[in-house]
Design a protein around this motif. Structure first.
Motif, PDB file in Angstrom:
ATOM      1  N   SER A  76     -10.264  12.167   2.397  1.00  0.00           N
ATOM      2  CA  SER A  76     -11.170  11.482   3.318  1.00  0.00           C
ATOM      3  C   SER A  76     -11.616  10.168   2.687  1.00  0.00           C
ATOM      4  N   LEU A  77     -11.588   9.109   3.476  1.00  0.00           N
ATOM      5  CA  LEU A  77     -12.016   7.803   2.985  1.00  0.00           C
ATOM      6  C   LEU A  77     -12.370   6.906   4.153  1.00  0.00           C
TER       7      LEU A  77
ATOM      8  N   GLU B  26     -11.760   3.049   5.552  1.00  0.00           N
ATOM      9  CA  GLU B  26     -10.985   1.820   5.414  1.00  0.00           C
ATOM     10  C   GLU B  26     -10.873   1.138   6.779  1.00  0.00           C
ATOM     11  N   PHE B  27     -10.877  -0.213   6.754  1.00  0.00           N
ATOM     12  CA  PHE B  27     -10.685  -1.004   7.966  1.00  0.00           C
ATOM     13  C   PHE B  27     -11.687  -0.638   9.062  1.00  0.00           C
ATOM     14  N   GLY B  28     -12.908  -0.308   8.622  1.00  0.00           N
ATOM     15  CA  GLY B  28     -13.976  -0.020   9.567  1.00  0.00           C
ATOM     16  C   GLY B  28     -13.945   1.372  10.166  1.00  0.00           C
ATOM     17  N   TRP B  29     -13.106   2.270   9.629  1.00  0.00           N
ATOM     18  CA  TRP B  29     -12.967   3.616  10.192  1.00  0.00           C
ATOM     19  C   TRP B  29     -13.069   4.696   9.112  1.00  0.00           C
ATOM     20  N   PRO B  30     -13.740   5.815   9.415  1.00  0.00           N
ATOM     21  CA  PRO B  30     -13.587   6.998   8.565  1.00  0.00           C
ATOM     22  C   PRO B  30     -12.191   7.569   8.834  1.00  0.00           C
ATOM     23  N   ILE B  31     -11.488   7.921   7.787  1.00  0.00           N
ATOM     24  CA  ILE B  31     -10.099   8.361   7.934  1.00  0.00           C
ATOM     25  C   ILE B  31      -9.884   9.688   7.223  1.00  0.00           C
ATOM     26  N   GLU B  32      -9.248  10.621   7.919  1.00  0.00           N
ATOM     27  CA  GLU B  32      -8.790  11.875   7.323  1.00  0.00           C
ATOM     28  C   GLU B  32      -7.269  11.783   7.252  1.00  0.00           C
ATOM     29  N   VAL B  33      -6.728  11.845   6.044  1.00  0.00           N
ATOM     30  CA  VAL B  33      -5.288  11.741   5.896  1.00  0.00           C
ATOM     31  C   VAL B  33      -4.728  13.059   5.366  1.00  0.00           C
ATOM     32  N   PHE B  34      -3.646  13.507   5.985  1.00  0.00           N
ATOM     33  CA  PHE B  34      -2.987  14.767   5.647  1.00  0.00           C
ATOM     34  C   PHE B  34      -1.581  14.419   5.160  1.00  0.00           C
ATOM     35  N   VAL B  35      -1.357  14.580   3.876  1.00  0.00           N
ATOM     36  CA  VAL B  35      -0.107  14.124   3.262  1.00  0.00           C
ATOM     37  C   VAL B  35       0.806  15.303   2.953  1.00  0.00           C
ATOM     38  N   HIS B  36       2.080  15.181   3.368  1.00  0.00           N
ATOM     39  CA  HIS B  36       3.069  16.236   3.140  1.00  0.00           C
ATOM     40  C   HIS B  36       4.386  15.623   2.701  1.00  0.00           C
TER      41      HIS B  36
END
Length: 236
Positions: free
Chosen positions: A56-57, A59-69
């Motif tokens: 979770s971070l 960036e670019f004015g948005w909260p972002i949840e990233v799911f990496v596989h």
């Protein structure tokens, strides 16, 4: 200044995962159900990743949840999500908007779509009987409770049990949190409204009659409430 979701998501992928094989933007901003606090759900596929992770971070004015596989690590998540009847990752992949693709997304989307179309494993008669007992027990507790703080906690349990029972006995996926109402509406708009109004009346006024009627309606096709004669683990 806040950027449009798709633009912010593409910039995020370019900055943090420039060498990934594919990326998808999923979640509320894609489904049209975004709110003022919605974030960007981004799924990354990268063959060079040794393992899956979530981050979770902002960036670019948005909260972002990233799911990496990587190209294999998503598969166990597909399986476990479907086993618990909450296909979070398959749904994200199925509904996700493609941000980047090196030619792998179609196959992964097809995997997700096949799982979603198949639906969850059918409940056995014994599981239905067990769930009838738990719902009956919770309703009896609610009807007999006189402490408001206890009533609220029992009602919360009952909302989960009833929504799960209706969806699973009808072969539909379940949800949690905001997805409870979304999945109920996908199943049956009329029932979802009855469910909402019954519990909303209780939470606002303490009136339990509509909740009791709702539970009776839900259990009736499966034999109604269950208490007398119920047992677990008893030797025959």
């Amino acid at each position: 200044m806040e950027q449009l979701p798709i633009h912010a998501a593409k910039k995020f992928v370019s900055k943090f995962h420039p060498n990934c094989d594919a990326a998808l933007l999923a979640g509320s901003v894609v489904s049209g159900q975004a709110t003022a606090t919605s974030d960007l759900d981004i799924v990354i596929f990268d063959r060079n990743q040794s393992h899956s992770y979530r981050e979770s971070l902002v960036e670019f004015g948005w909260p972002i949840e990233v799911f990496v596989h990587n190209l294999d690590s998503y598969k166990p998540f597909f399986v476990s999500d479907c086993e618990r009847a909450r296909p979070t990752l398959p749904r994200m992949v199925s509904e996700g908007v493609i941000l980047k693709d090196n030619g792998i997304v179609v196959d992964i989307k097809n995997e997700a779509n096949e799982l979603l179309a198949k639906g969850p494993e059918k409940w056995s008669g014994e599981i239905i009987r067990l769930k009838r007992y738990f719902i009956t027990d919770a309703l009896d507790d609610l009807l007999g409770a006189t402490d408001r703080s206890e009533e609220l906690q029992i009602a919360n349990t009952l909302t989960e049990l009833v929504s799960e029972f209706v969806l699973r006995t009808n072969g539909h996926w379940i949800g949690s949190s905001k997805w409870v109402m979304r999945t109920l509406k996908q199943f049956d708009e009329q029932f979802a409204q009855q469910y909402f109004e019954s519990f909303d009346l209780f939470y606002r006024t303490g009136d339990k009659a509509d909740v009791a009627d709702l539970v009776e309606d839900v259990l009736r096709p499966y034999g109604g409430r269950l208490f007398e004669g119920f047992s677990i683990g008893k030797n025959s």
